[in-house]
Design a protein around this motif. Sequence first.
Motif, PDB file in Angstrom:
ATOM      1  N   LEU A  41     -10.390  -3.181   1.977  1.00  0.00           N
ATOM      2  CA  LEU A  41     -10.681  -1.848   1.436  1.00  0.00           C
ATOM      3  C   LEU A  41     -12.166  -1.711   1.097  1.00  0.00           C
ATOM      4  O   LEU A  41     -12.762  -0.645   1.302  1.00  0.00           O
ATOM      5  CB  LEU A  41      -9.821  -1.586   0.197  1.00  0.00           C
ATOM      6  CG  LEU A  41      -8.315  -1.423   0.449  1.00  0.00           C
ATOM      7  CD1 LEU A  41      -7.559  -1.297  -0.871  1.00  0.00           C
ATOM      8  CD2 LEU A  41      -8.045  -0.204   1.330  1.00  0.00           C
ATOM      9  N   GLN A  65      -3.872   1.520  -6.488  1.00  0.00           N
ATOM     10  CA  GLN A  65      -2.660   2.007  -5.836  1.00  0.00           C
ATOM     11  C   GLN A  65      -1.849   0.889  -5.183  1.00  0.00           C
ATOM     12  O   GLN A  65      -0.752   1.134  -4.686  1.00  0.00           O
ATOM     13  CB  GLN A  65      -3.021   3.054  -4.777  1.00  0.00           C
ATOM     14  CG  GLN A  65      -3.537   4.351  -5.360  1.00  0.00           C
ATOM     15  CD  GLN A  65      -4.055   5.265  -4.272  1.00  0.00           C
ATOM     16  OE1 GLN A  65      -5.245   5.375  -4.024  1.00  0.00           O
ATOM     17  NE2 GLN A  65      -3.133   5.930  -3.598  1.00  0.00           N
ATOM     18  N   THR A  99       0.850  -1.191   0.000  1.00  0.00           N
ATOM     19  CA  THR A  99       0.000   0.000   0.000  1.00  0.00           C
ATOM     20  C   THR A  99       0.887   1.242   0.000  1.00  0.00           C
ATOM     21  O   THR A  99       2.089   1.159   0.272  1.00  0.00           O
ATOM     22  CB  THR A  99      -0.908   0.017   1.241  1.00  0.00           C
ATOM     23  OG1 THR A  99      -0.084   0.145   2.403  1.00  0.00           O
ATOM     24  CG2 THR A  99      -1.741  -1.261   1.333  1.00  0.00           C
ATOM     25  N   PRO A 100       0.311   2.430  -0.276  1.00  0.00           N
ATOM     26  CA  PRO A 100       1.114   3.663  -0.230  1.00  0.00           C
ATOM     27  C   PRO A 100       1.774   3.906   1.123  1.00  0.00           C
ATOM     28  O   PRO A 100       2.795   4.580   1.200  1.00  0.00           O
ATOM     29  CB  PRO A 100       0.083   4.748  -0.549  1.00  0.00           C
ATOM     30  CG  PRO A 100      -0.921   4.071  -1.412  1.00  0.00           C
ATOM     31  CD  PRO A 100      -1.035   2.683  -0.834  1.00  0.00           C
ATOM     32  N   SER A 101       1.214   3.344   2.210  1.00  0.00           N
ATOM     33  CA  SER A 101       1.813   3.523   3.535  1.00  0.00           C
ATOM     34  C   SER A 101       3.020   2.606   3.746  1.00  0.00           C
ATOM     35  O   SER A 101       3.689   2.687   4.769  1.00  0.00           O
ATOM     36  CB  SER A 101       0.772   3.245   4.624  1.00  0.00           C
ATOM     37  OG  SER A 101       0.329   1.898   4.583  1.00  0.00           O
ATOM     38  N   GLU A 112      -5.657   7.448   5.844  1.00  0.00           N
ATOM     39  CA  GLU A 112      -5.394   7.500   4.409  1.00  0.00           C
ATOM     40  C   GLU A 112      -6.412   6.660   3.652  1.00  0.00           C
ATOM     41  O   GLU A 112      -6.832   5.601   4.124  1.00  0.00           O
ATOM     42  CB  GLU A 112      -3.984   6.988   4.096  1.00  0.00           C
ATOM     43  CG  GLU A 112      -2.870   7.814   4.691  1.00  0.00           C
ATOM     44  CD  GLU A 112      -2.726   9.162   4.011  1.00  0.00           C
ATOM     45  OE1 GLU A 112      -3.190   9.294   2.855  1.00  0.00           O
ATOM     46  OE2 GLU A 112      -2.161  10.074   4.628  1.00  0.00           O
ATOM     47  N   ARG A 113      -6.782   7.134   2.483  1.00  0.00           N
ATOM     48  CA  ARG A 113      -7.669   6.373   1.601  1.00  0.00           C
ATOM     49  C   ARG A 113      -6.842   5.752   0.483  1.00  0.00           C
ATOM     50  O   ARG A 113      -5.919   6.380  -0.035  1.00  0.00           O
ATOM     51  CB  ARG A 113      -8.779   7.256   1.022  1.00  0.00           C
ATOM     52  CG  ARG A 113      -9.795   7.686   2.078  1.00  0.00           C
ATOM     53  CD  ARG A 113     -10.969   8.405   1.433  1.00  0.00           C
ATOM     54  NE  ARG A 113     -11.967   8.799   2.419  1.00  0.00           N
ATOM     55  CZ  ARG A 113     -12.929   8.001   2.847  1.00  0.00           C
ATOM     56  NH1 ARG A 113     -13.032   6.770   2.383  1.00  0.00           N
ATOM     57  NH2 ARG A 113     -13.808   8.429   3.739  1.00  0.00           N
ATOM     58  N   VAL A 114      -7.192   4.540   0.137  1.00  0.00           N
ATOM     59  CA  VAL A 114      -6.426   3.785  -0.856  1.00  0.00           C
ATOM     60  C   VAL A 114      -7.392   3.125  -1.834  1.00  0.00           C
ATOM     61  O   VAL A 114      -8.451   2.640  -1.430  1.00  0.00           O
ATOM     62  CB  VAL A 114      -5.562   2.690  -0.180  1.00  0.00           C
ATOM     63  CG1 VAL A 114      -4.765   1.907  -1.217  1.00  0.00           C
ATOM     64  CG2 VAL A 114      -4.630   3.306   0.846  1.00  0.00           C
ATOM     65  N   THR A 115      -7.038   3.112  -3.107  1.00  0.00           N
ATOM     66  CA  THR A 115      -7.810   2.386  -4.111  1.00  0.00           C
ATOM     67  C   THR A 115      -7.031   1.146  -4.534  1.00  0.00           C
ATOM     68  O   THR A 115      -5.807   1.068  -4.337  1.00  0.00           O
ATOM     69  CB  THR A 115      -8.073   3.257  -5.357  1.00  0.00           C
ATOM     70  OG1 THR A 115      -6.817   3.544  -6.003  1.00  0.00           O
ATOM     71  CG2 THR A 115      -8.751   4.569  -4.967  1.00  0.00           C
ATOM     72  N   ASP A 156      -6.859   2.746   4.353  1.00  0.00           N
ATOM     73  CA  ASP A 156      -5.668   1.913   4.506  1.00  0.00           C
ATOM     74  C   ASP A 156      -5.764   1.139   5.820  1.00  0.00           C
ATOM     75  O   ASP A 156      -5.934   1.740   6.889  1.00  0.00           O
ATOM     76  CB  ASP A 156      -4.424   2.816   4.515  1.00  0.00           C
ATOM     77  CG  ASP A 156      -3.127   2.036   4.468  1.00  0.00           C
ATOM     78  OD1 ASP A 156      -3.051   0.979   5.132  1.00  0.00           O
ATOM     79  OD2 ASP A 156      -2.196   2.472   3.776  1.00  0.00           O
TER      80      ASP A 156
END
Length: 403
Positions: free
Chosen positions: A357, A376, A342-344, A370-373, A364
Amino acid sequence: AARGLAETIRMSLGFGFEIRGANATPIVTVIEPGGPAAAAGIRVGDSILKIDGTDVRGSRVDPRDLLVNNNPFVQLELQSDGSFLSQGMFGLPAMAGFSMMQGNTRTVTVQRRFNHQAEEAAKQAKQDANLSPAAITHRDRGRNLFKEGNYRAACEAFTHALMASPTAHQLLTNRALCNQKLGRWIEVEEDARQALRCNSSSVKAYYLLGKALLEMGRSEEAMKELLASMSHSSSPEFKSYRWSIEAALYLARRQVWEKEQSKADSVDMDFKDELMRLAEECQQEGLRDGDKASEARANLELRTHAIEQLFATVREKRSAEDVPRAIVCPMTKKVMIDPVTTPSGQTYERSAVESALEENGGRDPFDTSERVTANQLQPNLSLKKYIDEFLELHPWAYDQDLG
């Protein structure tokens, strides 16, 4: 394209990335997992400085004008921007603030992906050209019944289609899929083998054959067919199949290991029983030679203890060693098969994090602020390579609850 603080430009043009900032320095906001951009090494947060040599910083040129063309390749000059990732993917500041970048620039070339819809249509037309009209009618009916979950009726429809076009390998694999849903593994094996006689490179036929053999306990044979399926599945059209093939292959290896372990345990038990018998014979010989009963019993206990210790050591060496925590999904508590990050920066099993999700509104799991698609989620290819090597050496670890 949606307009707001910074315009989002969706690159549905076959390159596999999205950017934001039509009137400022464009920033890569999404990378399609497994897409051309990911393969080229583009990362979320990269700033696009030039497209095919044309400077696109600020409002000089709209990047869409350069990307909306039919060229099969595009050359991008990129620069990383660490502050972008720390800001998060949502609530971005004005893009003009990103025109002053730090870090080394790099140039990558991205190959445009084919138009999958057009490719699928052409593929379907090619398949239909080899089928009679009656076969097409029955096949389409079978597909609809399969989607409805009526597998018995779908199987009958594909049987009628095969009567009209008996050498169509796609119809054989379609019927095999129905029989798989019904648990008719002998019929799956028969259809898959017949499909391979018609087309020796059919990925689905090898996979279905491997699955059938696995379900029937013929794991060594299953491994051979699943490896053949894997070797023929490099084309992007089989991307969705690869996870299923890998999972079945891991399970086959685990079953082979379990059989070998069972045989080894059986040999050990026979050997242990023989040593115990010899120890008792030594006791009896000692008594015949005049040893005291207490002394003979003590010697027997010493020998018995030594034998037990020997085989305990053997079992310990064969027992499952610790699994590195880095390859265990924090959600499933099992070794990951398709690890994504994930971005994190947290890595999970793809199916687990995608489900999470969906359930928590796209937040996340590690950092709920944080929001994640799903787009991502980045494949962790280096970890995937390590996991593949680990499971090949330690097949027992597949699908084990390691919580």
